[in-house]
Design a protein around this motif. Structure first.
Motif, PDB file in Angstrom:
ATOM      1  N   GLY A   1       0.818  -1.220   0.000  1.00 24.44           N
ATOM      2  CA  GLY A   1       0.000   0.000   0.000  1.00 24.44           C
ATOM      3  C   GLY A   1       0.849   1.266   0.000  1.00 24.44           C
ATOM      4  O   GLY A   1       2.011   1.262   0.397  1.00 24.44           O
ATOM      5  N   ARG A   2       0.216   2.361  -0.460  1.00 26.83           N
ATOM      6  CA  ARG A   2       0.918   3.628  -0.613  1.00 26.83           C
ATOM      7  C   ARG A   2       1.524   4.121   0.701  1.00 26.83           C
ATOM      8  O   ARG A   2       2.663   4.599   0.734  1.00 26.83           O
ATOM      9  CB  ARG A   2      -0.042   4.674  -1.179  1.00 26.83           C
ATOM     10  N   ALA A   3       0.783   3.986   1.788  1.00 29.40           N
ATOM     11  CA  ALA A   3       1.255   4.514   3.069  1.00 29.40           C
ATOM     12  C   ALA A   3       2.548   3.822   3.497  1.00 29.40           C
ATOM     13  O   ALA A   3       3.482   4.469   3.988  1.00 29.40           O
ATOM     14  CB  ALA A   3       0.176   4.325   4.133  1.00 29.40           C
ATOM     15  N   GLN A   4       2.596   2.511   3.278  1.00 32.65           N
ATOM     16  CA  GLN A   4       3.800   1.754   3.664  1.00 32.65           C
ATOM     17  C   GLN A   4       4.999   2.141   2.803  1.00 32.65           C
ATOM     18  O   GLN A   4       6.122   2.260   3.296  1.00 32.65           O
ATOM     19  CB  GLN A   4       3.501   0.264   3.493  1.00 32.65           C
ATOM     20  N   ILE A   5       4.751   2.328   1.513  1.00 31.12           N
ATOM     21  CA  ILE A   5       5.844   2.751   0.620  1.00 31.12           C
ATOM     22  C   ILE A   5       6.313   4.150   1.009  1.00 31.12           C
ATOM     23  O   ILE A   5       7.513   4.426   1.095  1.00 31.12           O
ATOM     24  CB  ILE A   5       5.388   2.739  -0.863  1.00 31.12           C
ATOM     25  N   GLU A   6       5.360   5.024   1.288  1.00 30.62           N
ATOM     26  CA  GLU A   6       5.741   6.393   1.643  1.00 30.62           C
ATOM     27  C   GLU A   6       6.593   6.396   2.914  1.00 30.62           C
ATOM     28  O   GLU A   6       7.615   7.087   2.986  1.00 30.62           O
ATOM     29  CB  GLU A   6       4.519   7.295   1.820  1.00 30.62           C
ATOM     30  N   ALA A   7       6.198   5.593   3.893  1.00 32.10           N
ATOM     31  CA  ALA A   7       6.967   5.523   5.143  1.00 32.10           C
ATOM     32  C   ALA A   7       8.390   5.037   4.855  1.00 32.10           C
ATOM     33  O   ALA A   7       9.367   5.549   5.427  1.00 32.10           O
ATOM     34  CB  ALA A   7       6.272   4.601   6.135  1.00 32.10           C
ATOM     35  N   PHE A   8       8.510   4.072   3.945  1.00 34.00           N
ATOM     36  CA  PHE A   8       9.836   3.553   3.588  1.00 34.00           C
ATOM     37  C   PHE A   8      10.674   4.645   2.920  1.00 34.00           C
ATOM     38  O   PHE A   8      11.830   4.890   3.296  1.00 34.00           O
ATOM     39  CB  PHE A   8       9.687   2.343   2.650  1.00 34.00           C
ATOM     40  N   VAL A   9      10.073   5.321   1.938  1.00 31.82           N
ATOM     41  CA  VAL A   9      10.794   6.375   1.200  1.00 31.82           C
ATOM     42  C   VAL A   9      11.239   7.482   2.155  1.00 31.82           C
ATOM     43  O   VAL A   9      12.355   7.998   2.062  1.00 31.82           O
ATOM     44  CB  VAL A   9       9.904   6.950   0.064  1.00 31.82           C
ATOM     45  N   ALA A  10      10.354   7.815   3.105  1.00 28.37           N
ATOM     46  CA  ALA A  10      10.675   8.882   4.059  1.00 28.37           C
ATOM     47  C   ALA A  10      11.772   8.461   5.031  1.00 28.37           C
ATOM     48  O   ALA A  10      12.504   9.301   5.551  1.00 28.37           O
ATOM     49  CB  ALA A  10       9.412   9.274   4.823  1.00 28.37           C
ATOM     50  N   SER A  11      11.896   7.139   5.249  1.00 33.25           N
ATOM     51  CA  SER A  11      12.830   6.687   6.286  1.00 33.25           C
ATOM     52  C   SER A  11      14.237   6.408   5.764  1.00 33.25           C
ATOM     53  O   SER A  11      15.176   6.291   6.537  1.00 33.25           O
ATOM     54  CB  SER A  11      12.293   5.411   6.957  1.00 33.25           C
ATOM     55  N   VAL A  12      14.391   6.267   4.435  1.00 32.52           N
ATOM     56  CA  VAL A  12      15.737   5.999   3.901  1.00 32.52           C
ATOM     57  C   VAL A  12      16.223   7.250   3.174  1.00 32.52           C
ATOM     58  O   VAL A  12      15.435   7.939   2.531  1.00 32.52           O
ATOM     59  CB  VAL A  12      15.738   4.795   2.911  1.00 32.52           C
ATOM     60  N   ASP A  13      17.502   7.554   3.293  1.00 27.22           N
ATOM     61  CA  ASP A  13      17.975   8.749   2.576  1.00 27.22           C
ATOM     62  C   ASP A  13      18.677   8.338   1.287  1.00 27.22           C
ATOM     63  O   ASP A  13      19.665   8.911   0.877  1.00 27.22           O
ATOM     64  CB  ASP A  13      18.871   9.617   3.476  1.00 27.22           C
ATOM     65  N   LYS A  14      18.150   7.287   0.671  1.00 33.84           N
ATOM     66  CA  LYS A  14      18.710   6.805  -0.596  1.00 33.84           C
ATOM     67  C   LYS A  14      17.611   6.814  -1.648  1.00 33.84           C
ATOM     68  O   LYS A  14      16.429   6.868  -1.307  1.00 33.84           O
ATOM     69  CB  LYS A  14      19.218   5.373  -0.418  1.00 33.84           C
ATOM     70  N   LEU A  15      18.034   6.699  -2.903  1.00 32.74           N
ATOM     71  CA  LEU A  15      17.058   6.725  -3.985  1.00 32.74           C
ATOM     72  C   LEU A  15      16.220   5.440  -3.993  1.00 32.74           C
ATOM     73  O   LEU A  15      16.756   4.333  -3.889  1.00 32.74           O
ATOM     74  CB  LEU A  15      17.785   6.877  -5.328  1.00 32.74           C
ATOM     75  N   VAL A  16      14.906   5.614  -4.119  1.00 30.94           N
ATOM     76  CA  VAL A  16      13.998   4.474  -4.244  1.00 30.94           C
ATOM     77  C   VAL A  16      13.397   4.518  -5.645  1.00 30.94           C
ATOM     78  O   VAL A  16      12.706   5.483  -5.997  1.00 30.94           O
ATOM     79  CB  VAL A  16      12.872   4.538  -3.182  1.00 30.94           C
ATOM     80  N   ILE A  17      13.673   3.487  -6.447  1.00 36.61           N
ATOM     81  CA  ILE A  17      13.083   3.396  -7.779  1.00 36.61           C
ATOM     82  C   ILE A  17      11.937   2.409  -7.681  1.00 36.61           C
ATOM     83  O   ILE A  17      12.132   1.224  -7.400  1.00 36.61           O
ATOM     84  CB  ILE A  17      14.144   2.952  -8.808  1.00 36.61           C
ATOM     85  N   LEU A  18      10.734   2.938  -7.855  1.00 34.83           N
ATOM     86  CA  LEU A  18       9.527   2.116  -7.730  1.00 34.83           C
ATOM     87  C   LEU A  18       9.070   1.718  -9.110  1.00 34.83           C
ATOM     88  O   LEU A  18       8.711   2.586  -9.925  1.00 34.83           O
ATOM     89  CB  LEU A  18       8.404   2.940  -7.109  1.00 34.83           C
ATOM     90  N   ASP A  19       9.066   0.438  -9.378  1.00 31.63           N
ATOM     91  CA  ASP A  19       8.648  -0.075 -10.677  1.00 31.63           C
ATOM     92  C   ASP A  19       7.153  -0.396 -10.587  1.00 31.63           C
ATOM     93  O   ASP A  19       6.753  -1.415 -10.039  1.00 31.63           O
ATOM     94  CB  ASP A  19       9.487  -1.322 -10.982  1.00 31.63           C
ATOM     95  N   GLU A  20       6.353   0.523 -11.124  1.00 27.43           N
ATOM     96  CA  GLU A  20       4.897   0.384 -11.020  1.00 27.43           C
ATOM     97  C   GLU A  20       4.277  -0.141 -12.319  1.00 27.43           C
ATOM     98  O   GLU A  20       3.188   0.287 -12.717  1.00 27.43           O
ATOM     99  CB  GLU A  20       4.264   1.729 -10.628  1.00 27.43           C
TER     100      GLU A  20
END
Ligand code: PMP
Length: 350
Positions: A161-180
């Motif tokens: 879910g979006r909320a879980q992904i957002e929490a992950f993106v907010a918690s890491v200071d590295k690039l997250v490439i999301l393949d949607e």
């Protein structure tokens, strides 16, 4: 034989079989419905004489149409020859050969390790959890330079879910490439979150929900520095990856929201029906968020099912790999294709 060491040693991606006529084709997650009539009309009416000119390198009209559909700005969109190309360019654009490497799950899109080895980028592979879901907590702790996360994941079909992904993106200071690639069948896209997070790049495609796999078009959405990185890599390779006809056809498809949404609705409702039918036969089927089902055949293994279905002119996908050998990945087809699959499986499993 004139080959470089790279050409001799690399292990290329194996695409699903593209054998055509006479088969019920449920092996490469294509859409069973035709593309938007608006896209078809644009294709029919395209002017061959204009093909003497090179296309716009940045696919401006198409980027405008995508930006509108995704609720982002045009300068935050990058178009490519399939989302595979956008994903490939991410490796040299955002990772170094002597860096900490690209992190992804052990069970995920099998093109990621191929791109990484081609561009000589180190990898950090994190096992999926017992239930085959991506272990975001373990990934957050991984010592790496950035992430590739397929959401929904392939071949497991599971969505986050979006909320879980957002929490992950907010918690890491590295690039997250999301393949949607399969996101439209789940409806939890993080594309608009790219406005808020400088470390998020979302990659999508026209191949699945838009029924345009044959056109080869995908795109990435992110903040301008990321888009610039992709453009720099593209221009070291091919300045015109998206042809003129493709730009016009995809722009027409993306602007036909009602057709797109209706097609997605049909696939999703058939997915649920097929999932229930398979489960009622005692099979374990993952809760799919995509346009395909990840089905466990513990007694026979995936290869036997693949071969038996192929003999009955039905194509599905299997893998001779650890963690995947008991599974088949089955694309959701039309109601009659799905019926043919169920009927064939009933005979095989008996
Ligand atoms: N990502 C995932 C997870 C996929 O399964 C696929 C389809 N093979 C792609 C990206 C690439 O799709 P395309 O190049 O057709 O846009």
């Amino acid at each position: 034989m004139f080959l470089s060491r790279l050409a001799e040693s690399v292990e290329p991606y194996t695409a699903g079989e593209q054998i055509g006529e006479g088969y019920v084709k449920l092996n490469t997650n294509e859409n069973p419905y035709p593309p938007s009539p608006r896209a078809a009309k644009t294709l029919r009416e395209s002017d061959a004489s204009r093909l003497r000119l090179y296309p716009q390198p940045n696919a401006d009209g198409l980027r405008r149409a995508i930006a509108q559909a995704e609720g982002v700005d045009e300068e935050n969109v990058f178009c490519a020859n399939g989302s595979d190309e956008a994903l490939a360019l991410c490796f040299p654009a955002f990772f170094d050969e002597d860096g900490k490497g690209a992190c992804f799950a052990d069970v995920t899109y099998s093109f990621y390790p191929v791109f990484a080895s081609f561009f000589r980028i180190p990898t950090v592979v994190v096992p999926v959890k017992e239930d085959y879901s991506i272990d975001l907590a373990a990934m957050a702790k991984a010592d790496c330079g950035g992430y590739f996360i397929a959401n929904p994941n392939a071949p497991t079909s599971l969505g986050i879910g979006r909320a879980q992904i957002e929490a992950f993106v907010a918690s890491v200071d590295k690039l997250v490439i999301l393949d949607e690639a399969y996101m439209d069948f789940f409806g939890e896209s993080c594309a608009a979150l790219t406005k808020r997070y400088a470390n998020l790049l979302v990659v999508k495609t026209f191949s699945k929900s838009y029924s345009l796999a044959g056109m080869r078009c995908g795109y990435a959405i992110g903040q301008s520095g990321l888009i610039e990185g992709l453009r720099r890599m593209r221009d070291c390779f091919n300045s015109y990856p998206v042809d003129a006809v493709c730009q016009a056809v995809c722009a027409a498809a993306v602007s036909d929201r009602s057709y797109h949404d209706e097609t997605v609705r049909l696939v999703v409702s058939e997915r649920e029906r097929l999932k229930t039918a398979l489960r009622s036969r005692g099979l374990w089927v993952a809760d799919s968020a995509s346009n395909f089902l990840f089905v466990r055949f513990s007694e026979t293994g995936g290869k036997y099912i693949y071969e038996s279905l192929k003999a009955k002119k039905i194509l599905v996908r299997f893998w001779d790999k650890p963690k995947l050998s008991e599974f088949c990945r089955i694309t959701v087809g039309t109601p009659s294709q799905n019926e043919a699959l169920l009927e064939a499986l009933d005979t095989i499993l008996r």
